[in-house]
Design a protein around this motif. Structure first.
Motif, PDB file in Angstrom:
ATOM      1  N   LYS A   8       0.823  -1.212   0.000  1.00 20.01           N
ATOM      2  CA  LYS A   8       0.000   0.000   0.000  1.00 20.01           C
ATOM      3  C   LYS A   8       0.860   1.266   0.000  1.00 20.01           C
ATOM      4  N   GLY A   9       1.977   1.174   0.726  1.00 23.49           N
ATOM      5  CA  GLY A   9       2.876   2.319   0.773  1.00 23.49           C
ATOM      6  C   GLY A   9       3.474   2.633  -0.586  1.00 23.49           C
ATOM      7  N   ARG A  10       3.830   1.571  -1.337  1.00 24.10           N
ATOM      8  CA  ARG A  10       4.405   1.778  -2.678  1.00 24.10           C
ATOM      9  C   ARG A  10       3.353   2.368  -3.624  1.00 24.10           C
ATOM     10  N   ILE A  11       2.106   1.891  -3.511  1.00 26.76           N
ATOM     11  CA  ILE A  11       1.033   2.442  -4.337  1.00 26.76           C
ATOM     12  C   ILE A  11       0.810   3.920  -4.005  1.00 26.76           C
ATOM     13  N   PHE A  12       0.837   4.238  -2.699  1.00 22.09           N
ATOM     14  CA  PHE A  12       0.638   5.634  -2.282  1.00 22.09           C
ATOM     15  C   PHE A  12       1.739   6.520  -2.860  1.00 22.09           C
ATOM     16  N   ALA A  13       2.991   6.072  -2.800  1.00 21.85           N
ATOM     17  CA  ALA A  13       4.108   6.859  -3.329  1.00 21.85           C
ATOM     18  C   ALA A  13       3.955   7.078  -4.834  1.00 21.85           C
ATOM     19  N   GLN A  14       3.521   6.045  -5.556  1.00 18.02           N
ATOM     20  CA  GLN A  14       3.316   6.190  -6.999  1.00 18.02           C
ATOM     21  C   GLN A  14       2.181   7.168  -7.298  1.00 18.02           C
ATOM     22  N   ALA A  15       1.120   7.097  -6.485  1.00 15.39           N
ATOM     23  CA  ALA A  15      -0.010   8.014  -6.662  1.00 15.39           C
ATOM     24  C   ALA A  15       0.406   9.460  -6.408  1.00 15.39           C
ATOM     25  N   ALA A  16       1.250   9.667  -5.390  1.00 13.46           N
ATOM     26  CA  ALA A  16       1.736  11.016  -5.089  1.00 13.46           C
ATOM     27  C   ALA A  16       2.565  11.563  -6.242  1.00 13.46           C
ATOM     28  N   GLN A  17       3.437  10.723  -6.822  1.00 11.74           N
ATOM     29  CA  GLN A  17       4.257  11.154  -7.944  1.00 11.74           C
ATOM     30  C   GLN A  17       3.394  11.474  -9.162  1.00 11.74           C
ATOM     31  N   CYS A  18       2.376  10.631  -9.393  1.00 13.40           N
ATOM     32  CA  CYS A  18       1.460  10.877 -10.506  1.00 13.40           C
ATOM     33  C   CYS A  18       0.730  12.214 -10.317  1.00 13.40           C
ATOM     34  N   ALA A  19       0.318  12.502  -9.086  1.00 13.02           N
ATOM     35  CA  ALA A  19      -0.383  13.760  -8.802  1.00 13.02           C
ATOM     36  C   ALA A  19       0.513  14.964  -9.060  1.00 13.02           C
ATOM     37  N   ARG A  20       1.787  14.845  -8.691  1.00 12.21           N
ATOM     38  CA  ARG A  20       2.736  15.949  -8.938  1.00 12.21           C
ATOM     39  C   ARG A  20       2.891  16.196 -10.438  1.00 12.21           C
ATOM     40  N   GLU A  21       3.066  15.130 -11.193  1.00 17.54           N
ATOM     41  CA  GLU A  21       3.230  15.265 -12.644  1.00 17.54           C
ATOM     42  C   GLU A  21       1.974  15.855 -13.275  1.00 17.54           C
ATOM     43  N   TRP A  22       0.808  15.415 -12.802  1.00 18.67           N
ATOM     44  CA  TRP A  22      -0.475  15.922 -13.310  1.00 18.67           C
ATOM     45  C   TRP A  22      -0.592  17.423 -13.047  1.00 18.67           C
ATOM     46  N   SER A  23      -0.230  17.832 -11.837  1.00 21.90           N
ATOM     47  CA  SER A  23      -0.310  19.239 -11.460  1.00 21.90           C
ATOM     48  C   SER A  23       0.651  20.094 -12.282  1.00 21.90           C
ATOM     49  N   ARG A  24       1.884  19.619 -12.465  1.00 21.80           N
ATOM     50  CA  ARG A  24       2.873  20.392 -13.247  1.00 21.80           C
ATOM     51  C   ARG A  24       2.396  20.569 -14.685  1.00 21.80           C
ATOM     52  N   THR A  25       1.829  19.520 -15.264  1.00 21.52           N
ATOM     53  CA  THR A  25       1.328  19.618 -16.632  1.00 21.52           C
ATOM     54  C   THR A  25       0.232  20.668 -16.731  1.00 21.52           C
ATOM     55  N   GLU A  26      -0.687  20.684 -15.762  1.00 17.69           N
ATOM     56  CA  GLU A  26      -1.770  21.663 -15.783  1.00 17.69           C
ATOM     57  C   GLU A  26      -1.249  23.074 -15.580  1.00 17.69           C
ATOM     58  N   GLN A  27      -0.298  23.242 -14.650  1.00 18.00           N
ATOM     59  CA  GLN A  27       0.245  24.576 -14.399  1.00 18.00           C
ATOM     60  C   GLN A  27       1.010  25.118 -15.604  1.00 18.00           C
ATOM     61  N   ASP A  28       1.619  24.211 -16.381  1.00 10.32           N
ATOM     62  CA  ASP A  28       2.360  24.627 -17.576  1.00 10.32           C
ATOM     63  C   ASP A  28       1.451  24.825 -18.780  1.00 10.32           C
ATOM     64  N   GLY A  29       0.148  24.554 -18.594  1.00 13.63           N
ATOM     65  CA  GLY A  29      -0.794  24.720 -19.688  1.00 13.63           C
ATOM     66  C   GLY A  29      -0.733  23.614 -20.726  1.00 13.63           C
ATOM     67  N   GLY A  30      -0.137  22.475 -20.372  1.00 11.03           N
ATOM     68  CA  GLY A  30       0.000  21.371 -21.314  1.00 11.03           C
ATOM     69  C   GLY A  30      -1.187  20.436 -21.309  1.00 11.03           C
ATOM     70  N   LYS A  31      -1.128  19.419 -22.164  1.00 11.33           N
ATOM     71  CA  LYS A  31      -2.180  18.419 -22.244  1.00 11.33           C
ATOM     72  C   LYS A  31      -1.689  17.107 -21.653  1.00 11.33           C
ATOM     73  N   HIS A  32      -2.549  16.419 -20.959  1.00 13.76           N
ATOM     74  CA  HIS A  32      -2.183  15.149 -20.346  1.00 13.76           C
ATOM     75  C   HIS A  32      -2.112  14.051 -21.402  1.00 13.76           C
ATOM     76  N   SER A  33      -1.075  13.243 -21.295  1.00 13.56           N
ATOM     77  CA  SER A  33      -0.940  12.122 -22.218  1.00 13.56           C
ATOM     78  C   SER A  33      -1.961  11.038 -21.861  1.00 13.56           C
ATOM     79  N   ALA A  34      -2.137  10.100 -22.786  1.00 15.52           N
ATOM     80  CA  ALA A  34      -3.079   9.006 -22.543  1.00 15.52           C
ATOM     81  C   ALA A  34      -2.662   8.186 -21.330  1.00 15.52           C
ATOM     82  N   SER A  35      -1.355   7.954 -21.179  1.00 17.07           N
ATOM     83  CA  SER A  35      -0.884   7.169 -20.030  1.00 17.07           C
ATOM     84  C   SER A  35      -1.091   7.929 -18.733  1.00 17.07           C
ATOM     85  N   GLN A  36      -0.894   9.262 -18.755  1.00 15.60           N
ATOM     86  CA  GLN A  36      -1.152  10.080 -17.559  1.00 15.60           C
ATOM     87  C   GLN A  36      -2.612   9.985 -17.152  1.00 15.60           C
TER      88      GLN A  36
END
Length: 341
Positions: A298-326
């Motif tokens: 569960k801890g590893r899943i949580f860490a991956q989810a946190a990293q995904c959230a950071r990447e998602w936020s950076r993409t939105e702040q930069d005005g970019g589009k999310h990839s299909a995998s994102q």
């Protein structure tokens, strides 16, 4: 030599408008039956307050303040943590042209003494016995301070009882005599560069930034039934500002939270759509969730989810589009992690 430069504001504020107008204009638009606030009744428990009931309490408190002798321009201190009564008294003071001089709930008796004497406070209202005693200990050194009331001692009820001697006509006259350029509050700085300094703000100051907020942050402050869980000190201008934004919107609801000891169950029960906070508060939420996830699978899943959230936020702040995998990863973590957090 000092030079002053001014530029016209982007939003209009009429001369006869005040902070109290945010409440009356909302009622004119939406009626008396919409929910405007929530009062904390226990861990994770709330009671709803309608616009009509909030307005009734504001007017009753305003009459009580008039009966006490609070005149236009008189200073009144609220020495309290963030709570429902703070909001009611704030609007009552604004309605009759009195000046709210808030004191941080963490301030010492000596700090409160300086603020009260510097601004000529006539009446003080605390939330609990501990802060009441703090002010009572300096009462004889504050010649202008006539009385201290306590919210836990039914200050609103006392003001309502006192106000029965004030007619509706007298109250309406006081409301009509308060204008946009009248002083609304004196907020004292933190004192990091010396003794705290009182900053004077008018009703127009606050109304201008509130209406600018509706233009710039409309999707947060106005859209999709916004719900604000407010726990930062209302003695701070930013918390006051966001309170006004919520109450002045068409269907915003503000939940007043006196402390963050039960923040996680309060978040789950109140279900805010937006928050006003400082990094330390969000660190506590993140750390609590991380500890609950543990160090195993569960801890590893949580860490991956946190990293995904950071990447998602950076993409939105930069005005970019999310990839299909994102999008796929974010949707998966939305179900397995984010909703629980």
């Amino acid at each position: 030599m000092i030079s002053e430069y001014t530029s016209p504001g982007d939003v209009a504020v009429n001369d006869d408008e005040t902070l109290y107008s945010l409440l009356t204009e909302r009622i004119a638009r939406t009626g008396n039956a919409t929910t405007i606030a929530a009062r904390k009744t226990g861990p994770g428990a709330w009671s709803s307050i309608t616009t009509g009931e909030f307005h009734r309490l504001v007017l009753a408190a305003a009459k009580g303040l008039i009966a006490f002798g609070v005149g236009k321009g008189d200073a009144v201190t609220l020495f309290s943590a963030t709570r429902f009564e703070w909001g009611v008294l704030d609007f009552a003071l604004a309605a009759i042209g009195a000046v709210n001089v808030p004191v941080y709930d963490t301030d010492s008796a000596a700090q409160a003494e300086r603020i009260i004497n510097d601004s000529g406070v006539k009446l003080a209202v605390t939330d609990n016995r501990e802060r009441y005693d703090r002010l009572d200990s300096i009462n004889d050194r504050c010649p202008g301070l006539q009385r201290i009331l306590m919210m836990d001692g039914n200050a609103l009820g006392a003001l309502e009882g006192l106000g029965v001697s004030v007619s509706d006509e007298e109250l309406e006259a006081r409301i009509a005599d308060t204008h946009a350029d009248d002083l609304a509050t004196i907020v004292y700085t933190s004192g990091s560069t010396g003794a705290p300094k009182g900053v004077e703000l008018t009703h127009r100051n606050f109304l201008s930034v509130v209406r600018t907020g509706y233009e710039c942050l409309g999707e947060v402050l106005c859209d999709n039934h916004p719900r604000l869980l407010l726990f930062l000190p209302l003695a701070h201008c930013f918390a006051r500002y966001i309170q006004y934004c919520s109450i002045g919107s068409d269907d915003g609801v503000v939940g007043y939270l006196p402390d963050t000891k039960s923040l996680l169950p309060d978040l789950r029960s109140f279900k805010p759509t937006y928050l006003l906070g400082v990094p330390r508060v969000f660190e506590k939420v993140y750390n609590a969730a991380s500890r609950k996830a543990g160090t195993g699978f569960k801890g590893r899943i949580f860490a991956q989810a946190a990293q995904c959230a950071r990447e998602w936020s950076r993409t939105e702040q930069d005005g970019g589009k999310h990839s299909a995998s994102q999008r796929a990863r974010h949707a998966m973590f939305e179900t397995s992690v984010y909703r629980a957090v």
